[in-house]
Design a protein around this motif. Structure first.
Motif, short mmCIF file in Angstrom:
data_model
loop_
_atom_site.label_atom_id
_atom_site.label_comp_id
_atom_site.label_asym_id
_atom_site.label_seq_id
_atom_site.Cartn_x
_atom_site.Cartn_y
_atom_site.Cartn_z
N LEU A 139 -6.78 2.37 -1.97
CA LEU A 139 -6.88 1.32 -0.96
C LEU A 139 -8.34 1.19 -0.52
N ARG B 114 -6.62 -7.38 -5.75
CA ARG B 114 -6.12 -6.88 -4.46
C ARG B 114 -6.14 -8.00 -3.41
N LEU C 181 -2.96 1.42 -3.42
CA LEU C 181 -2.20 0.17 -3.50
C LEU C 181 -1.87 -0.07 -4.97
N ASP D 296 -11.95 -1.92 -9.10
CA ASP D 296 -10.61 -1.92 -9.69
C ASP D 296 -10.68 -2.22 -11.19
N CYS E 15 0.83 -1.19 0.00
CA CYS E 15 0.00 0.00 0.00
C CYS E 15 0.87 1.25 0.00
N VAL F 6 -10.66 -5.95 0.56
CA VAL F 6 -10.42 -6.99 -0.45
C VAL F 6 -11.72 -7.66 -0.91
N SER G 130 -0.26 -7.97 -5.59
CA SER G 130 -1.16 -6.82 -5.36
C SER G 130 -1.53 -6.73 -3.89
N LEU H 240 -1.69 -2.60 -8.14
CA LEU H 240 -2.24 -3.83 -8.70
C LEU H 240 -1.35 -4.28 -9.85
N VAL I 5 -5.05 -4.11 4.90
CA VAL I 5 -5.72 -4.38 3.62
C VAL I 5 -6.98 -5.22 3.78
#
Length: 514
Positions: free
Chosen positions: A75, A142, A85, A207, A26, A199, A147, A87, A195
């Motif tokens: 994030l 993520r 973050l 994303d 991150c 997720v 990632s 990817l 994180v």
């Protein structure tokens, strides 16, 4: 048993283990205009340990090279200008004429927790026809691979964790199992707490829409397999107006909660085991693991019962336990191509040698021959627990055990006890099941396999209905294994390729092979 991706490094990893037996994170600050970022495509590095290790991807047939890049994403999508973050992305550029190029075709191979960076190159040549008009693109979602990977325990701790009895028979074994799950989940919070709240599948879907913009595509063209169908369905719900040409293969039932999904998998793996037993005993040569389908299943049940009392020598210092053997059997049922390994593994186990079944179990758990684990197990639990609202107790499991055992005498206990995996998870789950209603979306090809163990065929129609009127186009493949396109069936290939390349939709209700 975590659900592997439909097309993970399974083949390469399993073969490597069998042969051996015989980190981006991150950022601190956000960027105001993430859709306008420019990707820097470079030669791909060797996969990280979290991605499963190995060598850099080999060129495609014809010499085309794979390229890798990183894309920044928020994030927290509720705070898009906050921390970011990275990817990890991979692509192979379209092979055809530029004026025939449609755009990027983004793949997600399932899990959740599978690395698209390692999976797409492993099977890239199978998508050569699609590459004539698309850049082939995949990514580590993520929490996965490179990632911002979720990590929970060390390799040594994971070896011990996967040796534990995952189908406890008494109060002492129940306590050991539940304590092990609690310790594993606590490790996830200690190592990846920042994180874990971010997720969920809805985060990954957002994303993908950012990815669509960064790649320069007006619409998202998508190929989702296994859990990738759920991700695609959530994307279609959130961004129906942005859906281009999309295919869902090996379809997750979006109407089920976690308990119903586990029960469905028990039935699916039981069906696959029965199909394996029929296949083995129908061959001209004798089936070395049983004389009749019923005999095959009875001998497997006896083996597992014996292993619960006395594990067999496995790989190195590790023993083939009842849990490892069940994992190994399940892994081999994901593809008919692995049935020969199941036969070999069972035959050897009956003679006191547990190496092949343990190698299959290692593949299921993401363990490489050198003892390093990918983060597929950690990512799988993190994403599932972020998605699934229910939290089940030991009492819940015991109440459901009879139903699970009826669904599958062999797999029922393991899948029922797996329901406690999210009980002590530090982050609440989002919903009982995903919302995939996608009014206004372009048509989506939904392909189900009647012999699929991990995503039972009934989920195909459920997905079509949940997407809404005029969206889902149902195609049935009468076959074995997890997924249909990778079977190579010409009828399935014509339906999928015709839709993705030329926009020609098959008739809903098409059945393959013809």
């Amino acid at each position: 048993m975590p659900t592997p991706p439909a097309r993970t490094r399974t083949a390469a990893l399993t073969v490597a283990v069998l042969t051996a037996a015989l980190a981006a994170g991150c950022g601190d600050s956000g960027e105001a205009d993430l859709p306008s970022q420019k990707l820097s495509w470079k030669d791909c590095p060797a996969p990280s340990a979290e991605q499963g290790g190995g060598e850099s991807p080999s060129p495609l047939a014809g010499g085309a090279n794979w390229e890798c890049a990183t894309m920044k994403a928020p994030l927290d999508w509720d705070d898009p200008e906050g921390d970011t973050l990275d990817l990890a992305l991979i692509r192979a550029k379209a092979s055809g004429e530029e004026d025939k190029r449609i755009g990027s075709l983004i793949f997600n191979f399932g899990g959740p927790g599978g690395s698209g960076i390692t999976t797409l190159p492993a099977f890239g040549d199978e998508y050569a026809t699609l590459r004539t008009r698309y850049d082939l693109v995949s990514f580590d979602p993520r929490g996965v691979g490179r990632s911002a990977p979720v990590t929970c325990e060390t390799d040594k701790q994971l070896d011990a964790y996967y040796q534990e009895d995952a189908s406890p028979d008494d109060a002492a074994e129940e306590k050991t199992y539940v304590d092990g799950v609690k310790k594993f989940n606590g490790g996830c919070e200690d190592r990846s707490g920042k994180v874990l709240p971010h997720v969920a599948t809805t985060d990954a879907a957002r994303d993908m829409d950012l990815m669509r913009q960064v790649l320069g595509d007006e619409k998202l063209h998508y190929f989702g397999i296994s859990y990738g169908t759920e991700l695609g369905g959530v994307y279609a719900h959130l961004f129906p107006e942005n859906v281009g040409r999309a295919v869902f293969d090996a379809v997750v039932d979006p109407t089920q909660d976690a308990q119903q999904g586990s029960l469905g998998q028990a039935r699916g793996f039981q069906l696959a085991l029965e199909n394996y037993a029929k296949d083995c005993t129908s061959k001209p040569d004798d089936c070395p693991v049983g004389d009749t389908p019923a005999d095959v299943q009875a001998r497997i049940a006896k083996l597992l019962k014996d292993l619960d009392k006395e594990p067999l020598p496995g790989l190195g210092a590790r023993k083939l336990t009842q849990t490892a053997a069940t994992n190994g059997i399940a892994q081999s049922l994901y593809s008919k191509d692995f049935w020969e390994y199941l036969t070999e593994g069972l035959d050897q186990a009956y003679d006191g040698d547990g190496r092949v079944l343990m190698a299959l179990s290692d593949s299921m758990n993401g363990r490489a021959p050198d003892g390093e684990y990918s983060n597929i197990g950690a990512a799988n639990i993190a994403i599932n627990c972020a998605d699934d609202k229910p939290r089940y107790s030991v009492a819940d499991v015991k109440a459901k055990l009879p139903e699970f055992r009826k669904a599958s005498p062999l797999f029922g206990d393991f899948l029922a006890w797996g329901m406690v995996g999210c009980t002590d998870w530090p982050v609440p789950g989002a919903a009982d099941h995903p919302d995939v209603s996608a009014k206004g979306s372009a048509p989506i090809l939904v392909v189900g396999n009647t012999g699929d163990p991990a995503t039972p065929y009934a989920g195909t129609r459920k997905m079509v209905d949940a997407l809404g009127a005029g969206v889902g186009i149902e195609v049935t493949y009468k076959g074995q294994g997890h997924g249909a396109y990778d079977s190579g069936d010409p009828c399935v290939r014509r339906a999928v390729d015709g839709y993705l390349l030329d926009g020609k939709s098959p008739e809903s209700g098409t059945v393959c092979p013809r």
